[in-house]
Scaffold this motif. Structure first.
Motif, short mmCIF file in Angstrom:
data_model
loop_
_atom_site.label_atom_id
_atom_site.label_comp_id
_atom_site.label_asym_id
_atom_site.label_seq_id
_atom_site.Cartn_x
_atom_site.Cartn_y
_atom_site.Cartn_z
N SER A 75 0.79 -1.17 -0.14
CA SER A 75 -0.10 0.06 -0.05
C SER A 75 0.89 1.18 0.05
N THR A 118 1.35 4.13 -3.13
CA THR A 118 1.15 5.62 -3.06
C THR A 118 2.47 6.38 -3.35
N THR A 144 -2.72 -3.88 -2.03
CA THR A 144 -2.94 -2.53 -2.79
C THR A 144 -3.59 -1.36 -1.97
N SER A 145 -3.75 -0.47 -2.67
CA SER A 145 -4.34 0.89 -1.77
C SER A 145 -5.15 1.52 -2.57
N ASP A 146 -5.93 2.38 -1.90
CA ASP A 146 -6.86 3.59 -2.66
C ASP A 146 -6.14 4.29 -3.62
N ILE A 147 -6.59 4.72 -4.52
CA ILE A 147 -5.80 5.56 -5.59
C ILE A 147 -6.40 6.92 -5.66
N GLU A 184 -7.93 -8.34 0.29
CA GLU A 184 -8.14 -7.93 -1.06
C GLU A 184 -9.18 -8.78 -1.85
N TRP A 220 -13.04 -5.61 -4.92
CA TRP A 220 -11.95 -4.70 -4.68
C TRP A 220 -10.91 -4.53 -5.65
N TRP A 233 -9.91 -1.96 -8.32
CA TRP A 233 -8.66 -1.42 -8.18
C TRP A 233 -7.81 -1.56 -9.75
N GLN A 243 -9.26 0.90 -12.31
CA GLN A 243 -8.73 2.21 -11.76
C GLN A 243 -7.25 2.49 -12.26
#
Length: 191
Positions: free
Chosen positions: A85, A89, A106-109, A131, A135, A139, A142
């Motif tokens: 994550s 970033t 993973t992480s938010d974008i 995960e 999601w 992901w 995106q």
């Protein structure tokens, strides 16, 4: 390649150092920042509690400071779970990033994220409680929209942190398959 490899919520455990050694043996230069300042944990819950006490902003500040001396070389950002994550970033915010290797996370974008054909490889268990399929599908789409070139590898029946031989999730077959593919990915970035 120059690689910065971030640890999971368990901290900078021997498995992270072993992974860095494996990457060095393949000819890469690797740095393993200790975002928890020497603390390691035996359970996910303990590690997550410590991570929450630090806070996301401080964790990212530590990661940026650790990577900054090397970023002009064009880093491959890599990490395990929480570290993935963090790696994601940082890579999405570094126009010099050469690649992104995500292991178990993973992480938010960010809404304004944009990259130019950034090579990304994700290795994750199937199923993975952290995960989920929904999601990962969102992901993946995106990441493609922001310009990343993404490959996803799923490992049926493996536990979340299946590459760490010191944890119950360890799956030797899945771990070895992951490292074979990941080393090939890193090699492809050198050309």
């Amino acid at each position: 390649m120059n690689i910065v490899l971030f640890h999971s919520t368990f901290g900078l455990r021997p498995a992270v150092r072993q992974a860095a050694g494996r990457l060095r043996d393949a000819g890469h230069q690797v740095w393993t920042p200790d975002l928890f300042e020497g603390r390691t944990f035996d359970t996910v819950e303990e590690g997550m509690a410590h991570n929450e006490s630090i806070g996301r902003e401080e964790l990212l500040r530590r990661a940026v400071l650790a990577a900054a001396p090397y970023s002009e070389r064009g880093l491959v950002y890599a990490g395990f779970s929480l570290g993935a994550s963090v790696a994601q970033t940082l890579a999405l915010g570094d126009h010099r990033a050469r690649g992104l290797l995500l292991l178990h996370g993973t992480s938010d974008i960010a809404p304004n994220a944009s990259v130019a054909d950034l090579p990304v490889q994700l290795h994750v268990a199937e199923p993975d409680p952290f995960e989920t399929d929904d999601w990962l599908s969102a992901w993946y789409l995106q990441m493609g929209r922001i310009g990343a070139d993404v490959e996803v590898f799923r490992y049926a029946g493996a536990g979340h942190l299946y590459t760490d031989p010191g944890l119950p999730d360890y799956d030797e077959e899945a771990a070895e398959a992951t490292w074979r593919v990941a080393l090939g990915f890193l090699e492809s970035l050198e050309s």
